[in-house]
Motif scaffolding. Structure first.
Motif, PDB file in Angstrom:
ATOM      1  N   GLY A 273      29.184  23.512  26.492  1.00 38.67           N
ATOM      2  CA  GLY A 273      30.545  23.484  25.979  1.00 38.67           C
ATOM      3  C   GLY A 273      31.051  24.881  25.697  1.00 38.67           C
ATOM      4  N   PHE A 274      32.345  25.102  25.925  1.00 35.01           N
ATOM      5  CA  PHE A 274      32.924  26.437  25.736  1.00 35.01           C
ATOM      6  C   PHE A 274      34.334  26.277  25.189  1.00 35.01           C
ATOM      7  N   PHE A 275      34.652  27.041  24.134  1.00 30.21           N
ATOM      8  CA  PHE A 275      36.022  27.038  23.626  1.00 30.21           C
ATOM      9  C   PHE A 275      36.346  28.406  23.049  1.00 30.21           C
ATOM     10  N   VAL A 276      37.640  28.720  23.005  1.00 26.01           N
ATOM     11  CA  VAL A 276      38.152  29.970  22.429  1.00 26.01           C
ATOM     12  C   VAL A 276      39.109  29.588  21.311  1.00 26.01           C
ATOM     13  N   ALA A 277      38.991  30.285  20.175  1.00 25.35           N
ATOM     14  CA  ALA A 277      39.834  29.982  19.017  1.00 25.35           C
ATOM     15  C   ALA A 277      40.316  31.280  18.393  1.00 25.35           C
ATOM     16  N   GLU A 278      41.490  31.207  17.740  1.00 25.43           N
ATOM     17  CA  GLU A 278      42.046  32.360  17.040  1.00 25.43           C
ATOM     18  C   GLU A 278      42.233  32.013  15.578  1.00 25.43           C
ATOM     19  N   ALA A 279      42.261  33.059  14.761  1.00 27.82           N
ATOM     20  CA  ALA A 279      42.330  32.867  13.319  1.00 27.82           C
ATOM     21  C   ALA A 279      43.726  32.421  12.893  1.00 27.82           C
ATOM     22  N   VAL A 280      43.765  31.529  11.918  1.00 22.08           N
ATOM     23  CA  VAL A 280      44.999  31.153  11.222  1.00 22.08           C
ATOM     24  C   VAL A 280      44.925  31.837   9.861  1.00 22.08           C
ATOM     25  N   LEU A 281      45.822  32.803   9.622  1.00 22.00           N
ATOM     26  CA  LEU A 281      45.738  33.666   8.445  1.00 22.00           C
ATOM     27  C   LEU A 281      46.661  33.181   7.336  1.00 22.00           C
TER      28      LEU A 281
ATOM     29  N   HIS B 193      33.155  20.732  27.056  1.00 26.22           N
ATOM     30  CA  HIS B 193      33.516  20.539  25.650  1.00 26.22           C
ATOM     31  C   HIS B 193      34.002  19.105  25.434  1.00 26.22           C
ATOM     32  N   THR B 194      34.836  18.649  26.337  1.00 26.53           N
ATOM     33  CA  THR B 194      35.346  17.272  26.228  1.00 26.53           C
ATOM     34  C   THR B 194      34.206  16.263  26.309  1.00 26.53           C
ATOM     35  N   LYS B 195      33.267  16.519  27.206  1.00 30.16           N
ATOM     36  CA  LYS B 195      32.153  15.590  27.385  1.00 30.16           C
ATOM     37  C   LYS B 195      31.238  15.576  26.167  1.00 30.16           C
ATOM     38  N   ILE B 196      30.982  16.744  25.593  1.00 29.73           N
ATOM     39  CA  ILE B 196      30.042  16.827  24.464  1.00 29.73           C
ATOM     40  C   ILE B 196      30.681  16.318  23.180  1.00 29.73           C
ATOM     41  N   ILE B 197      31.928  16.738  22.912  1.00 25.10           N
ATOM     42  CA  ILE B 197      32.584  16.376  21.653  1.00 25.10           C
ATOM     43  C   ILE B 197      33.205  14.993  21.719  1.00 25.10           C
ATOM     44  N   GLY B 198      33.691  14.628  22.910  1.00 25.46           N
ATOM     45  CA  GLY B 198      34.310  13.320  23.039  1.00 25.46           C
ATOM     46  C   GLY B 198      35.796  13.321  22.804  1.00 25.46           C
ATOM     47  N   LEU B 199      36.439  14.502  22.769  1.00 24.67           N
ATOM     48  CA  LEU B 199      37.888  14.612  22.579  1.00 24.67           C
ATOM     49  C   LEU B 199      38.502  15.242  23.817  1.00 24.67           C
ATOM     50  N   LYS B 200      39.658  14.696  24.256  1.00 21.11           N
ATOM     51  CA  LYS B 200      40.337  15.235  25.419  1.00 21.11           C
ATOM     52  C   LYS B 200      40.888  16.633  25.110  1.00 21.11           C
TER      53      LYS B 200
ATOM     54  N   ARG C  76      25.791  15.295  14.306  1.00 21.97           N
ATOM     55  CA  ARG C  76      25.127  15.858  15.477  1.00 21.97           C
ATOM     56  C   ARG C  76      24.704  17.302  15.193  1.00 21.97           C
ATOM     57  N   TYR C  77      23.642  17.736  15.883  1.00 21.82           N
ATOM     58  CA  TYR C  77      23.166  19.105  15.780  1.00 21.82           C
ATOM     59  C   TYR C  77      23.698  19.900  16.978  1.00 21.82           C
ATOM     60  N   TYR C  78      24.132  21.166  16.716  1.00 25.49           N
ATOM     61  CA  TYR C  78      24.656  22.010  17.782  1.00 25.49           C
ATOM     62  C   TYR C  78      24.029  23.400  17.690  1.00 25.49           C
ATOM     63  N   GLU C  79      23.819  23.989  18.883  1.00 31.98           N
ATOM     64  CA  GLU C  79      23.373  25.379  18.995  1.00 31.98           C
ATOM     65  C   GLU C  79      24.539  26.198  19.527  1.00 31.98           C
ATOM     66  N   ASN C  80      24.986  27.196  18.747  1.00 29.85           N
ATOM     67  CA  ASN C  80      26.188  27.970  19.072  1.00 29.85           C
ATOM     68  C   ASN C  80      25.851  29.437  19.307  1.00 29.85           C
ATOM     69  N   SER C  81      26.494  30.033  20.311  1.00 30.24           N
ATOM     70  CA  SER C  81      26.478  31.485  20.530  1.00 30.24           C
ATOM     71  C   SER C  81      27.923  31.960  20.474  1.00 30.24           C
ATOM     72  N   LEU C  82      28.208  32.870  19.522  1.00 23.66           N
ATOM     73  CA  LEU C  82      29.577  33.308  19.258  1.00 23.66           C
ATOM     74  C   LEU C  82      29.781  34.735  19.762  1.00 23.66           C
ATOM     75  N   TYR C  83      30.932  34.979  20.402  1.00 24.26           N
ATOM     76  CA  TYR C  83      31.310  36.303  20.894  1.00 24.26           C
ATOM     77  C   TYR C  83      32.792  36.508  20.575  1.00 24.26           C
TER      78      TYR C  83
ATOM     79  N   PHE D 288      37.432  34.358  18.632  1.00 20.94           N
ATOM     80  CA  PHE D 288      36.038  34.243  19.008  1.00 20.94           C
ATOM     81  C   PHE D 288      35.908  33.198  20.108  1.00 20.94           C
ATOM     82  N   ALA D 289      34.894  33.391  20.944  1.00 22.50           N
ATOM     83  CA  ALA D 289      34.556  32.435  21.996  1.00 22.50           C
ATOM     84  C   ALA D 289      33.197  31.843  21.651  1.00 22.50           C
ATOM     85  N   CYS D 290      33.050  30.543  21.867  1.00 24.34           N
ATOM     86  CA  CYS D 290      31.836  29.841  21.469  1.00 24.34           C
ATOM     87  C   CYS D 290      31.258  29.071  22.658  1.00 24.34           C
ATOM     88  N   ILE D 291      29.981  29.332  22.930  1.00 25.61           N
ATOM     89  CA  ILE D 291      29.224  28.550  23.907  1.00 25.61           C
ATOM     90  C   ILE D 291      28.255  27.687  23.106  1.00 25.61           C
TER      91      ILE D 291
END
Length: 900
Positions: A538-546, A564-571, A616-623, A630-633
Motif C-alpha cells: 500500500g502507498f499513500f501521500v498525505a499533507e499536514a493540516v495546520l 491501498h484500496t485492497k488492503i484498507i478496504g476503502l475506495k 489490524r497490524y501494519y508495517e510502515n516506512s515513512l519518507y 510524507f509518503a507511506c509504504i
C-alpha cells in the motif's frame, strides 16, 4: 673602564677625601650603566665593590672587615648600583624605541608622500582620460544624431521603422548628455572651465528653462508654479546658468510624485540673485544634504534604486555656482520634499569681459532632460508586452527590464518566436512570474523597487520556480557578481551591450534543455505511476493540516494506490481529500508523532504497530517528498504477527521442556559421576589385587618358576597396567566435559617446555630435538589445557620414536580468525593417512596397530572435547611417514569479555 679610573683617582686623592670610600665609585657605576646598560652597570658595581673592599675599607689591603657598618654600606652600594643600572637600562631601551619609531615615521612619511604624488598623477590621468574619451565620443554621437534627424524628417518610413529611429535618437541624446557631464567634470578638475559672462535678463532665462518641463507637468498632473520678477538683469554665463536650472528642475521632476508640486522662484536679495527650486517628493536625509553635491554620489545608490542617473548633475550645479562666486544649499521644503537654493552675484567680477550675446545651452541637452523624464514615467504597457493569446502552446518568456526602450526592444525581438510578457521592475517581475509560470525569465539586474538579484532570490524560494531558467542582462561587468548570480541559480549572465543573435541562441538552448528535462520528468513520472499502480504494498501521500499556530493537527490524503484500496478496504474517492483522523478516529498517538517527525525533519521512519480502529497490524516506512508532506509504504502484517505470537507460545513451551530436560540431564550427569566413581573404585580394587599378587609372585617365587610361567606373570602385569591406563583415560574423557571452567592467562610456551623436559628425563635414551616458540599465551583453564598439551606432545613423542632424527615443534598458528589465538604441535613421526582423519578424534579409535604404537585411543578424543568446551576448534594435517601437525584455536581474553 670607569671603575678602574675611579680607583686610580681615589688612590691619588685618598689623603683629602678619607673616609668617603664611595665618593668616586657612585659616578663610575652611573656612567657604566649609562654607556653599557644593565649588564655593564652590574659589572661595574661588582668591580667597585671589590676595589673599595680591598683598598679602602679598614683594614686596608685586606679582605677583613673591621666594623659591621662597613658591611652594611657595601650592601647599600650594591643595591644602589642595581637601581642605577636598571633605570639606565630602561632609559636606554626607551631611547631605542623612540629612535625606531622616528625612523618608521620617516619611512611612512616618505611612503605617504610617494602615494600622494601617485594619487595626484592618477587624478591627472583620470581627468585626461575622461576628457579624451568625452571628446572622442562626441564626434561619433554627432554623426549618429545628425543622420537620424534627417531620416526622421523623411516621411517614407513606416511606423515600426520610425519607432526604431526614435529609440536610436532618444538613447543617443541620453548618451550625449552623459558624455557632456563627464567632459564638464574633466574640465572642472583640470581647472580649465572658464565663464563667458554676458549681460542677460535672468528672469527670461528662468522662464525659458522652466518652459521645457511644462509638457511633463501637464502629462503627470503636477502643480508646476513659476514665480519670477518681470526683469532681473545680471552678468552671468548664460549657458551655464541654464545648465544649473535644467539640472535642478530635472532633479525635482524626477523625484516628485504624480499630482505633486514643483516650484521655481527667482528673487533678488542684497545685490544677489536667489533661485529656489522645490518639490514635495521624498526629500533628502539630513546626513546627505552636503554629500549629494559630491561627484557620483546619489541618495539611493543601491542596485534597486528608484531612479537612474550618474550622480553628476548636482555636482556640476555646485561647480558652476562656485565658478560664479555663489553658493548652493539643500534644505527641507515647506510642504515636504527638497528645496535647492542657489545664490548668484548679479555683477561679474572686476576685469571680467562682458559680452552682449547670450550663449544658450545645447538643444540636445535640453531635449534629453525632458526625454529622460518622459521615459522614466511613461506607461510600460504596450501591445508588444502582452501575452499572445493566439497560440497558447507557444513557449512563454517573461522580460523584466526597467528601461522602456530596452524592454520594448526585447519584447519585440522575442515576440516573433515566443509568447512574451513584460515587467517594469523586480517587484512586478516577481508578481508576474508567480502568476504566469513562464518557461524562461530574461531580467535586468539594476531596477527600481526590487533589484534583479533580490527577485531571483525570492523566486527560488518557491518550489515551482526552482527549475525556471533565468538569463540575466546587465551593464555591470563584475566577475564576482557573475559568480554570485550563477551560484544563486542564474543560468546565463550576459553584459550589455549584447548581441541579439547570441541572446536568442542562449534562450533557445536553455528552452530546449528545459523541454528535454520536462520530457524526462514525464517519462519518469509515467514509470513511477506504473510502479505506483502495480506495487503490492500500500502507498499513500498525505499533507499536514495546520492549526493557527502552524502545528499539524491532522493529515489529508493526497493520493493512494490500488493496493491501498485492497488492503484498507476503502475506495480511492472515499480516501483522497479526507483526513486520516476522519477515516481512522482515535488513531494511536505514536503513528501521528511519526508522521510529524518525517514530514517536518525529512528523516525516514520505519515502524510497525496495531491500529485499534480495525484491529489490524501494519508495517510502515515513512519518507518526506517535501516539508509538510510524507509518503507511506505499508503492508498488513496481521498474519505475521499472529504467527509470531504462536511461535512465542511454542518457544515458551519449548523453554519449559528444555528446562525439564536440563534437570533430567543434570540428574543423569550426577548419576554418571556416581557411576564413574563406583566403576573407578570397583574396577581399581580387583585390578590392584591382580597387579599386586602378580608382582608378589614375580618377586617371591620368580626364581622357582619356569620361563613360561614368568612370561604369563609379565603378561598379567602388562595387562593390569593397560587396564589402569584405560580406566584413567575413560575417567579423564568423562570429566573433561563436566565441571566449571576456570579461565585465566596460561603460558603455553612455559607449559610445553616443562612437559618436553619431563619426557626427556623419563626417556633419557631418546634423542629428540624440539623447539618451542616464545610468548605463546592462551586464555583458558590451565588444568585442562595442560591435559591437551600433555596428550599432543605425548603423541608427538610416541609416534616419532622410530625416527633417528626425531623433531618436535610448538608454534603459533598464523592462519587464525579475529578474536582467536592459535597453537600448533608438529612432529616428523609416523603420520597417518588423511583418508581416515574422520576417526582421529573418536574415542577408542586408533589408526596404528597396538604392536606398532601402544595406546588406548582416548587421548585425542579428550583433547577435542576440552578444546570445544573452551569455544575453539582443532584439526590435524599429516602424511604417512612424514609426521603430523595438530593445530587448535582458543578465544582470547578480550573476545570472552565481549561475549560476556
Amino acid at each position: 673602564m670607569f671603575p678602574i679610573m675611579a680607583l686610580c683617582v681615589q688612590l691619588l686623592l685618598w689623603t683629602w677625601i678619607d673616609p668617603f670610600v664611595w665618593f668616586l665609585f657612585f659616578p663610575a657605576v652611573f656612567f657604566s650603566a649609562r654607556v653599557s646598560g644593565l649588564k655593564g652597570g652590574l659589572i661595574a658595581t661588582i668591580l667597585c665593590l671589590v676595589f673599595v673592599w680591598y683598598f679602602f675599607v679598614p683594614s686596608r689591603f685586606s679582605w677583613e672587615i673591621a666594623r659591621t657598618n662597613n658591611l652594611w654600606s657595601m650592601v647599600l652600594f650594591v643595591f644602589m648600583g642595581y637601581l642605577f643600572s636598571e633605570s639606565q637600562e630602561r632609559l636606554r631601551q626607551a631611547n631605542l624605541r623612540i629612535e625606531n619609531a622616528l625612523e618608521q615615521s620617516r619611512v611612512a612619511k616618505a611612503r605617504i608622500d610617494e602615494l600622494y604624488q601617485q594619487t595626484l598623477e592618477l587624478d591627472e590621468l583620470k581627468t585626461q582620460f575622461f576628457s579624451n574619451v568625452s571628446h572622442e565620443l562626441r564626434t561619433p554621437l554627432t554623426l549618429i544624431l545628425g543622420p537620424v534627424e534627417k531620416l526622421l524628417a523623411d516621411t517614407g518610413f513606416n511606423q515600426t521603422q520610425r519607432h526604431h529611429l526614435d529609440v536610436i535618437e532618444r538613447n543617443a541624446r541620453f548618451l550625449f548628455r552623459h558624455v557632456s557631464d563627464l567632459l564638464d567634470v574633466a574640465k572642472l578638475e583640470a581647472k580649465r572651465m572658464n565663464l563667458q559672462y554676458s549681460a542677460v535678463d535672468l528672469s527670461h532665462i528662468v522662464r525659458l528653462s522652466a518652459s521645457f518641463f511644462e509638457n511633463v507637468s501637464t502629462d503627470r498632473k503636477i502643480n508646476y508654479r513659476i514665480n519670477t520678477p518681470q526683469q532681473l538683469h545680471a552678468q552671468v554665463d548664460g549657458e551655464k546658468t541654464q545648465r544649473i536650472l535644467l539640472n535642478l528642475l530635472s532633479n525635482a521632476f524626477k523625484f516628485v510624485p504624480d499630482n505633486g508640486v514643483v516650484d521655481i522662484v527667482l528673487s533678488e536679495l542684497n545685490g544677489r540673485a536667489v533661485i529656489e527650486v522645490s518639490d514635495n517628493g521624498p526629500g533628502v536625509p539630513d546626513d546627505m544634504k552636503q554629500a549629494i553635491f559630491e561627484r557620483f554620489r546619489q541618495v539611493d545608490g543601491r542596485s534597486a534604486r528608484q531612479h537612474g542617473g550618474t550622480g553628476l548633475g548636482l555636482a556640476i550645479v555646485k561647480e558652476f555656482v562656485s565658478l560664479h562666486g555663489g553658493e548652493v544649499t539643500c534644505l527641507d521644503a515647506a510642504g515636504g520634499g527638497a528645496l535647492f537654493r542657489v545664490v548668484l552675484p548679479l555683477l561679474a567680477p572686476e576685469g571680467a569681459v562682458i559680452s552682449d550675446e547670450l550663449t544658450n545651452v545645447n538643444h540636445i541637452l535640453e531635449q534629453q532632460a525632458v526625454d529622460e523624464l518622459n521615459q522614466e514615467h511613461m506607461d510600460h504597457q504596450s501591445e508588444l508586452s502582452t501575452i499572445n493569446d493566439a497560440d497558447e502552446n507557444k513557449t512563454l518568456i517573461l522580460v523584466v527590464e526597467d528601461n522602456p526602450d530596452m524592454n520594448a526592444y526585447l519584447v519585440a525581438t522575442l515576440a516573433e518566436i515566443y509568447r512574451v510578457e513584460s515587467a517594469r521592475d523586480g517587484a512586478d517581475g516577481l508578481q508576474k512570474a508567480l502568476a504566469f509560470k513562464p518557461d524562461l525569465i530574461l531580467s535586468d539586474l539594476m531596477m527600481p523597487r526590487m533589484s534583479g538579484d533580490k527577485m531571483i532570490a525570492e523566486l527560488r524560494k518557491h518550489p515551482e520556480m526552482v527549475d525556471i531558467p533565468i538569463v540575466l542582462l546587465t551593464a555591470r561587468v563584475d566577475d564576482e557578481l557573475r559568480i554570485q548570480m550563477l551560484k544563486a541559480g542564474v543560468q546565463e549572465y550576459l553584459t550589455k551591450p549584447f548581441s541579439t543573435k547570441e541572446v536568442l541562441a542562449r534562450v533557445d538552448s536553455l528552452l530546449v534543455a528545459r523541454q528535454r528535462r520536462i520530457e524526462d520528468l514525464k517519462r519518469s513520472e509515467k514509470r513511477f505511476r506504473l510502479l505506483f499502480d502495480t506495487m503490492l504494498e500500500g502507498f499513500f501521500v498525505a499533507e499536514a493540516v495546520l492549526d493557527a499556530n502552524g502545528e499539524p493537527v491532522d493529515w489529508r490524503f493526497l493520493d493512494v494506490n490500488p493496493a491501498h484500496t485492497k488492503i484498507i478496504g476503502l475506495k480511492k474517492e472515499d480516501v483522497v481529500g479526507h483526513t486520516i483522523l476522519e477515516l481512522f478516529p482515535g488513531l494511536e498517538p505514536y503513528w501521528l508523532n511519526a508522521y510529524k517527525h518525517t514530514a517536518f525533519t525529512g528523516e525516514p521512519v520505519h515502524l510497525e504497530g496495531l491500529v485499534n480502529v480495525n484491529g489490524r497490524y501494519y508495517e510502515n516506512s515513512l519518507y518526506s517528498p517535501c516539508r509538510g508532506q510524507f509518503a507511506c509504504i505499508f503492508t498488513d502484517i496481521t498474519d505475521r504477527k499472529l504467527a509470531e505470537e504462536q511461535i512465542r507460545q511454542l518457544n515458551a513451551e519449548l523453554e519449559v521442556r528444555v528446562e525439564q530436560r536440563t534437570t533430567e540431564l543434570k540428574a543423569a550427569n550426577q548419576e554418571l559421576d556416581a557411576f564413574a566413581y563406583a566403576v573407578s573404585h570397583d574396577l581399581r580394587a580387583p585390578l590392584r589385587a591382580m597387579s599386586g599378587f602378580s608382582q608378589a609372585l614375580t618377586e617371591d617365587y620368580g626364581e622357582q618358576l619356569n620361563d613360561e610361567a614368568r612370561d604369563y606373570l609379565n603378561e598379567i602385569n602388562a595387562a593390569s597396567r593397560r587396564m589402569g591406563d584405560l580406566i584413567d583415560g575413560i575417567l579423564t574423557l568423562s570429566r573433561c566435559t563436566r565441571g566449571e571452567l576456570r579461565r585465566d592467562d596460561v603460558d603455553i610456551s612455559q607449559m610445553a617446555t616443562r612437559l618436553l623436559e619431563e619426557m626427556s628425563h623419563s626417556d633419557p635414551e631418546r634423542k629428540v630435538s624440539w623447539r618451542v616458540d616464545d610468548k605463546l599465551k592462551a586464555y583458558g583453564d590451565e588444568r585442562m589445557l595442560e591435559a591437551v598439551m600433555r596428550n599432543l606432545l605425548g603423541n608427538a613423542w610416541k609416534y616419532s620414536a622410530k625416527k633417528p632424527d626425531a623433531n618436535i615443534r610448538v608454534f603459533a598458528d598464523a592462519q587464525i580468525h579475529d578474536g582467536m589465538s592459535g597453537f600448533c604441535v608438529a612432529d616428523n613421526g609416523a603420520g597417518f593417512d588423511m583418508a581416515h582423519a574422520d576417526r582421529l578424534f573418536k574415542p577408542f579409535q586408533r589408526l596404528h596397530r597396538q604392536d606398532e604404537f601402544s595406546g588406548m585411543g582416548v587421548g585425542l578424543a579428550t583433547v577435542q572435547r576440552i578444546i570445544h568446551r573452551h569455544g575453539g576448534q582443532i584439526e590435524a594435517i599429516a602424511k604417512p611417514g612424514e609426521g603430523a601437525t595438530f593445530c587448535f584455536t582458543l578465544p582470547t581474553g578480550s573476545e570472552m569479555e565481549n561475549k560476556a
